[in-house]
Design a protein around this motif. Structure first.
Motif, PDB file in Angstrom:
ATOM      1  N   GLU A 139     -10.236  -7.349  11.386  1.00  0.00           N
ATOM      2  CA  GLU A 139     -11.376  -6.439  11.550  1.00  0.00           C
ATOM      3  C   GLU A 139     -11.010  -5.191  12.359  1.00  0.00           C
ATOM      4  O   GLU A 139     -11.329  -4.075  11.962  1.00  0.00           O
ATOM      5  CB  GLU A 139     -12.529  -7.184  12.261  1.00  0.00           C
ATOM      6  N   ARG A 140     -10.343  -5.407  13.490  1.00  0.00           N
ATOM      7  CA  ARG A 140     -10.089  -4.282  14.396  1.00  0.00           C
ATOM      8  C   ARG A 140      -8.753  -3.606  14.174  1.00  0.00           C
ATOM      9  O   ARG A 140      -8.582  -2.434  14.514  1.00  0.00           O
ATOM     10  CB  ARG A 140     -10.141  -4.773  15.849  1.00  0.00           C
ATOM     11  N   THR A 179      -3.010  -5.023   3.438  1.00  0.00           N
ATOM     12  CA  THR A 179      -3.074  -3.587   3.153  1.00  0.00           C
ATOM     13  C   THR A 179      -3.087  -2.787   4.441  1.00  0.00           C
ATOM     14  O   THR A 179      -2.339  -1.814   4.599  1.00  0.00           O
ATOM     15  CB  THR A 179      -4.329  -3.271   2.323  1.00  0.00           C
ATOM     16  N   ASN A 180      -3.919  -3.204   5.377  1.00  0.00           N
ATOM     17  CA  ASN A 180      -4.018  -2.500   6.654  1.00  0.00           C
ATOM     18  C   ASN A 180      -2.688  -2.483   7.393  1.00  0.00           C
ATOM     19  O   ASN A 180      -2.340  -1.488   8.039  1.00  0.00           O
ATOM     20  CB  ASN A 180      -5.077  -3.152   7.532  1.00  0.00           C
ATOM     21  N   HIS A 189       0.238  -2.330   6.246  1.00  0.00           N
ATOM     22  CA  HIS A 189       1.211  -1.398   5.663  1.00  0.00           C
ATOM     23  C   HIS A 189       1.412  -0.148   6.510  1.00  0.00           C
ATOM     24  O   HIS A 189       2.498   0.422   6.538  1.00  0.00           O
ATOM     25  CB  HIS A 189       0.761  -0.976   4.257  1.00  0.00           C
ATOM     26  N   THR A 190       0.362   0.294   7.158  1.00  0.00           N
ATOM     27  CA  THR A 190       0.447   1.552   7.903  1.00  0.00           C
ATOM     28  C   THR A 190       0.624   1.331   9.400  1.00  0.00           C
ATOM     29  O   THR A 190       0.810   2.290  10.140  1.00  0.00           O
ATOM     30  CB  THR A 190      -0.822   2.394   7.682  1.00  0.00           C
ATOM     31  N   GLY A 191       0.559   0.082   9.840  1.00  0.00           N
ATOM     32  CA  GLY A 191       0.585  -0.205  11.270  1.00  0.00           C
ATOM     33  C   GLY A 191       1.972  -0.178  11.880  1.00  0.00           C
ATOM     34  O   GLY A 191       2.962   0.135  11.219  1.00  0.00           O
ATOM     35  N   ALA A 192       2.024  -0.516  13.150  1.00  0.00           N
ATOM     36  CA  ALA A 192       3.275  -0.451  13.901  1.00  0.00           C
ATOM     37  C   ALA A 192       4.174  -1.638  13.581  1.00  0.00           C
ATOM     38  O   ALA A 192       5.399  -1.505  13.584  1.00  0.00           O
ATOM     39  CB  ALA A 192       2.970  -0.404  15.398  1.00  0.00           C
ATOM     40  N   ARG A 249       4.843  -3.012  10.924  1.00  0.00           N
ATOM     41  CA  ARG A 249       5.327  -3.084   9.544  1.00  0.00           C
ATOM     42  C   ARG A 249       6.846  -3.132   9.471  1.00  0.00           C
ATOM     43  O   ARG A 249       7.419  -3.534   8.454  1.00  0.00           O
ATOM     44  CB  ARG A 249       4.772  -1.881   8.762  1.00  0.00           C
ATOM     45  N   LEU A 276       4.502  -8.688   3.611  1.00  0.00           N
ATOM     46  CA  LEU A 276       4.042  -7.543   2.821  1.00  0.00           C
ATOM     47  C   LEU A 276       4.635  -7.585   1.419  1.00  0.00           C
ATOM     48  O   LEU A 276       3.927  -7.417   0.418  1.00  0.00           O
ATOM     49  CB  LEU A 276       4.444  -6.241   3.527  1.00  0.00           C
ATOM     50  N   TYR A 289      -4.746  -2.062  -3.887  1.00  0.00           N
ATOM     51  CA  TYR A 289      -4.479  -1.470  -2.573  1.00  0.00           C
ATOM     52  C   TYR A 289      -5.394  -0.278  -2.335  1.00  0.00           C
ATOM     53  O   TYR A 289      -5.917  -0.096  -1.233  1.00  0.00           O
ATOM     54  CB  TYR A 289      -3.016  -1.038  -2.461  1.00  0.00           C
ATOM     55  N   GLY A 290      -5.584   0.525  -3.367  1.00  0.00           N
ATOM     56  CA  GLY A 290      -6.479   1.674  -3.243  1.00  0.00           C
ATOM     57  C   GLY A 290      -7.897   1.249  -2.929  1.00  0.00           C
ATOM     58  O   GLY A 290      -8.568   1.841  -2.079  1.00  0.00           O
ATOM     59  N   LEU A 294      -8.053  -0.008   0.665  1.00  0.00           N
ATOM     60  CA  LEU A 294      -7.944   1.091   1.616  1.00  0.00           C
ATOM     61  C   LEU A 294      -9.249   1.876   1.724  1.00  0.00           C
ATOM     62  O   LEU A 294      -9.773   2.102   2.813  1.00  0.00           O
ATOM     63  CB  LEU A 294      -6.815   2.024   1.186  1.00  0.00           C
ATOM     64  N   ARG A 295      -9.759   2.276   0.579  1.00  0.00           N
ATOM     65  CA  ARG A 295     -10.961   3.109   0.579  1.00  0.00           C
ATOM     66  C   ARG A 295     -12.187   2.335   1.068  1.00  0.00           C
ATOM     67  O   ARG A 295     -13.102   2.916   1.654  1.00  0.00           O
ATOM     68  CB  ARG A 295     -11.221   3.672  -0.821  1.00  0.00           C
ATOM     69  N   ARG A 325     -12.317   0.316   3.444  1.00  0.00           N
ATOM     70  CA  ARG A 325     -12.319   0.304   4.907  1.00  0.00           C
ATOM     71  C   ARG A 325     -12.921   1.598   5.464  1.00  0.00           C
ATOM     72  O   ARG A 325     -13.356   1.648   6.612  1.00  0.00           O
ATOM     73  CB  ARG A 325     -10.898   0.089   5.430  1.00  0.00           C
TER      74      ARG A 325
END
Lengths: 213, 213
Positions: free
Chosen positions: A22-23, A108-109, A111-114, A116, A125, A167-168, A171-172, A174
């Motif tokens: 969630e966070r 998905t989230n 993928h962009t985090g630290a 990864r 992943l 994934y799209g 992402l959207r 969220r």
DNA sequence: TCTATCTTGGAATAGTCGTTCCAAGTTAGG
DNA sequence: CCTAACTTGGAACGACTATTCCAAGATAGA
């Protein structure tokens, strides 16, 4: 014999997973984890190790408990294109309404985090992507066997398409995307994969998607 | 009259944007920004305000300087489907190779971050999506006028599809996805949007995509 | 019941976070 | 050159970060 744990590690990891989901793991501190689980720092570190290992464990749990069952159901579904349409309907519904609305997908989230770059995380992943694509491919193969799919469709490429589309959507969602828009986007792809233009126009395989709007 | 700034705010913001883009805004500290720009904390706060405003400014700059020019070029391209194919070829190339390889897209990355709830940030996220979809829609309209597109294609829905696909490409590229897989996924969608099955099979509009592999 | 072995609560660690503050430096009109 | 207005470097702030440590508590076989 020694003392035994005074808590259920499985239930604790479930709560951690939901918290990270969630966070976001990056902005969630150990203090938050302590508060959410009710555990002490000692028990936390003794059971799961540091935060990186905890994140990897939570991510692995998400793949096993959340993603994989849905992927398996898709791969086992014998309906062909309607199975894929159904998958996306449930996905959009889960991402936009109910308990986990606007949570997106933990994988998905991530993928962009630290985290990864961590090997254990990267592995999940890649596994997630491979399993999602394989499930899509299986459903497309069934669809081809049922003659639902247009001739010359590259099942591998189409499976990759549908995975990227998922994934799209994740992402959207969220960011609060409109579920109707997402479903329309899904419908356009599936109509393009379907057998012929006229067939999908008069009796689209994705009719249920349209009805959901 | 007062003293003037001893640095170029525009150049500084450019560096901040790249820093947030590559590493992620959440895990980038003010100390990192200070080091990367060479500015002092005083100048930083006097010019841009706190970190949240700095992030919003960097994100806005990304949309204006990075995304919008490409969107505008797509919308102005009169080729139809080849314009869309070309857009995705350049996208995949930029995401997977060269200076910004594996950086993903700052806007895409921000979807999952902590700052996504900030009004200024959310606004950029929505604007980015609206502009991307509008550009796709414009290209699809041209394609329809040129007779490249299958009858009955919903241009709005297809534009949403392509936007979601772009997010998928951006996301997966940050995790080191294979550019060939991404391009195959793009090709499958465009083939599905193209006029007829036989036409796209013998002479696909996305031939250039295939050649890129 | 004794005790070895583990678990637990909570204090304490060193480090980093974003932000603020101020004295010193710099500028340009009067 | 004087000075009002601004910028700058850098110290300092309290709050937070992940992690470690230890004494106290709990357990189950002997």
């Amino acid at each position: 014999m020694p003392d035994v744990k005074h808590f259920d590690p499985d239930a604790a990891l479930e709560q951690v997973m939901r918290l990270f989901w969630e966070r976001g793991a990056d902005v969630t501190g150990i203090a938050d984890v302590v508060q959410a689980t009710g555990l002490s720092r000692s028990s936390l570190y003794a059971t799961f190790g540091g935060k990186e290992r905890l994140q990897a464990a939570a991510l692995g749990r998400y793949l096993e408990r959340r993603s994989r069952p849905v992927f398996d159901a898709l791969a086992a579904d014998r309906r062909g294109l309607p199975a894929i349409a159904s998958f996306f309907e449930q996905l959009v519904a889960a991402r936009c309404t109910g308990e986990h609305a606007r949570w997106g997908c933990l994988v998905t989230n991530t993928h962009t985090g630290a985290g990864r770059e961590l090997p254990e995380v990267r592995q999940v992943l890649d596994a997630h992507h491979a399993e999602l694509r394989a499930a899509m491919r299986a459903a497309l193969t069934v669809a081809a066997g049922l003659g639902q799919v247009r001739p010359g469709l590259d099942a591998d490429a189409a499976a990759e398409t549908l995975a990227l589309l998922a994934y799209g959507v994740n992402l959207r969602s969220r960011a609060g995307a409109d579920p109707g828009d997402l479903l329309a986007g899904v419908r356009a792809v599936l109509d393009g994969f379907a057998r012929t233009v006229t067939e999908t126009a008069t009796e689209p395989v994705t009719d249920t998607v349209t009805e959901e709007r």
